[in-house]
Design an enzyme around this catalytic site. Structure first.
Site, PDB file in Angstrom:
ATOM      1  N   MET A   1       0.822  -1.198   0.000  1.00 44.69           N
ATOM      2  CA  MET A   1       0.000   0.000   0.000  1.00 44.69           C
ATOM      3  C   MET A   1       0.868   1.265   0.000  1.00 44.69           C
ATOM      4  O   MET A   1       2.054   1.220   0.286  1.00 44.69           O
ATOM      5  CB  MET A   1      -0.923  -0.006   1.225  1.00 44.69           C
ATOM      6  CG  MET A   1      -1.868  -1.192   1.282  1.00 44.69           C
ATOM      7  SD  MET A   1      -2.822  -1.279   2.816  1.00 44.69           S
ATOM      8  CE  MET A   1      -3.822   0.205   2.667  1.00 44.69           C
ATOM      9  N   HIS A   2       0.231   2.391  -0.339  1.00 41.84           N
ATOM     10  CA  HIS A   2       0.741   3.748  -0.111  1.00 41.84           C
ATOM     11  C   HIS A   2       1.856   4.206  -1.044  1.00 41.84           C
ATOM     12  O   HIS A   2       2.165   5.396  -1.070  1.00 41.84           O
ATOM     13  CB  HIS A   2       1.234   3.923   1.330  1.00 41.84           C
ATOM     14  CG  HIS A   2       0.333   3.393   2.384  1.00 41.84           C
ATOM     15  ND1 HIS A   2      -1.022   3.660   2.421  1.00 41.84           N
ATOM     16  CD2 HIS A   2       0.585   2.576   3.455  1.00 41.84           C
ATOM     17  CE1 HIS A   2      -1.557   3.056   3.478  1.00 41.84           C
ATOM     18  NE2 HIS A   2      -0.611   2.389   4.100  1.00 41.84           N
TER      19      HIS A   2
ATOM     20  N   ASP B   1      -2.869  -4.788   0.291  1.00 39.35           N
ATOM     21  CA  ASP B   1      -2.507  -6.108   0.800  1.00 39.35           C
ATOM     22  C   ASP B   1      -3.230  -6.483   2.089  1.00 39.35           C
ATOM     23  O   ASP B   1      -3.634  -7.641   2.254  1.00 39.35           O
ATOM     24  CB  ASP B   1      -0.992  -6.240   0.955  1.00 39.35           C
ATOM     25  CG  ASP B   1      -0.351  -5.154   1.809  1.00 39.35           C
ATOM     26  OD1 ASP B   1      -1.073  -4.296   2.362  1.00 39.35           O
ATOM     27  OD2 ASP B   1       0.887  -5.162   1.916  1.00 39.35           O
TER      28      ASP B   1
END
Length: 494
Positions: free
Chosen positions: A81-82, A240
């Site tokens: 992520m991110h 995830d």
């Protein structure tokens, strides 16, 4: 028989998992890569490595199973992520992706809080501005790399760059979108207020989809590269942690998921966009429609045990090392371990937090150090769970646990005692990739919803429950909670 394929673009490898109609894993492919640290606390990755690894992982599955690609009915995507992927108008990568574990954006986080207002930021997005999220990374590029900013035309997250290479489509799931700090959490879409404050053009951002929605299909060029069939539908998928929760059947309130890897995550689904008013746990959209989730994150969970092993017993196997702590009574003879070796996120969003052993005496040896680490990580996870409950989430009746740390029966029992809840494990251990495959099952025509798929395909069994040491751990946890405020004056300035 038809199959679904889950592709997980993680920080260190891309995994492809083939799942059959009974929910069994029929094939796995994995291709590894690393990430760069051009400066201390920075973490970057070349998006080309994700695409090359995706081609390799899918190829391994097809070669090993000798499957007709036409038997793959749908594909789901998940991943780290991110991470910030910036593309120009021709979809060319402008700079290496800035990853979730990059810590360069502390001043940008402060600027975002000042621009939006700290309380309003959390009310709007569900989250505080912390260095791991995507919006501070955008602000950093705007400030430090104006030439890159001037050429930018598209913003994607890591798995969605792979989606672009597979289908030619710019798209994003709502779970990962909420992790950018650019989402209106309740509205489940981009926040005009956040975009205006950060001066991010709306047309840079992709359309967002619910996890099981189809976002496109495999293109001719991607089919030639991967061996997949042209036209195979690709669903939005999820970040995830949301995909992992789908894979272990945590789609509605009542239970929770625990992931015990290098970091530790407690995840629970909610029916409404709940949040902690101080932003000490994350609040994101779930990968299934009309659901949200709360998530506490500790940065050094099993990573704390690895650190201890490397320091006091280099080369030792984890199983025997942890086994030596079984003879030590609960509480480690008064020894406490604060697991903030990489700073912390939950319950203290403090990159300057530090680890510590407190209470050492001549009576302690390596066994006590090991047990104190196991207990300290469990206490940290309990801190996060307590914050989630305080935010309005019902206390979970069970927690489905996964990750390498759960291989230890001793650690499982400590966790069950400290969390005071039944721990379960699922039959499959492929984590987020398996969840991404389940998110694709409605598009494959197997089930009317992801909930129906999980109810049919995910099975679990109990592995540990609270025992007679639980009351002892309640007292030790109160002592543990006093450590951070007592030691904070001795940590570096944030």
């Amino acid at each position: 028989m038809t199959f679904v394929l889950g592709i997980d673009v993680s920080t260190t490898a891309t995994k492809a998992v083939l799942v059959d109609e009974a929910g069994a894993v029929a094939g796995i492919g994995t291709a590894e890569y690393g990430f760069d640290q051009p400066r201390p606390l920075w973490a970057e990755q070349d998006p080309a490595s994700w695409w090359a690894a995706s081609i390799a992982a899918v190829g391994q599955v097809l070669d090993a199973t000798r499957l007709d690609p036409g038997d793959i009915a749908a594909i789901g995507l998940t991943g780290q992520m991110h991470g910030l992927v910036l593309l120009d108008a021709d979809d060319e990568v402008l700079r290496p992706a800035i990853l979730w574990n990059d810590q360069r954006t502390a001043s940008e986080c402060e600027a975002i809080r000042a621009a939006i207002g700290a309380e309003h930021l959390i009310e709007l997005t569900g989250n505080d501005a912390v260095t791991g999220l995507t919006a501070p990374k955008l602000a950093w590029v705007a400030r430090h790399e104006p030439n890159v900013w001037a050429r930018a035309a598209h913003v994607l997250l890591p798995k969605d760059y792979v989606r672009l290479r597979l289908s030619g489509e710019h798209a994003l799931d709502k779970a990962d979108g909420a992790g950018t700090l650019l989402f209106d959490l309740a509205a489940r879409d981009w926040s005009p207020e956040m975009l205006a404050a950060l001066r991010v053009p709306r047309d840079w951002l992709p359309r967002t989809f619910e996890g099981p929605e189809v976002t496109g299909s495999v293109s001719a060029s991607a089919a030639a590269a991967t061996g997949l069939r042209v036209g195979t539908p690709i669903v939005a998928g999820g970040g995830d942690q949301a995909a992992n929760a789908v894979g272990v059947g945590v789609l509605a309130p009542g239970g929770a998921a625990l992931s015990l890897g290098t970091s530790g995550v407690v995840f629970a689904a909610t029916d409404a966009p709940l949040f902690d008013k101080r932003g000490r746990v994350h609040a994101f959209c779930h990968a299934v429609p009309d659901r949200w989730h709360l998530m506490s994150v500790m940065l050094s969970a099993a990573g704390s045990l690895r650190w201890l092993r490397d320091v006091v017993a280099p080369g030792a196997e984890f199983g025997p090392l942890v086994g030596t702590a079984a003879d030590v009574p609960a509480g480690s003879l008064g020894l406490l371990f604060l697991p903030y070796l990489s700073g912390e996120r939950s319950p203290h969003p403090d990159p300057a937090a530090r680890g510590a052993f407190v209470g050492l005496t001549l009576a302690h040896d390596r066994r006590h150090l090991v047990r104190a680490v196991l207990e300290g990580v469990a206490f940290g996870l309990r801190d996060g769970l307590d914050l989630m409950i305080a935010a309005g989430m019902p206390a979970p009746a069970w927690i489905r646990a996964s990750g390498g740390g759960l291989a230890s029966p001793l650690w499982r029992q400590i966790l069950a005692d400290v969390l005071e809840v039944e721990l379960e494990s699922t039959e499959t251990t492929e984590g987020a990739a398996y969840g991404a495959a389940l998110l694709a099952t409605p598009a494959a025509g197997w089930f009317p919803s992801v909930e129906a798929a999980a109810a049919s395909l995910v099975t679990s069994r109990p592995v540990a429950g609270p025992g007679p040491d639980a009351p002892r751990y309640r007292d030790a946890h109160e002592q543990y909670r006093a450590l951070y405020p007592a030691l904070r004056p001795f940590f570096p300035a944030a």
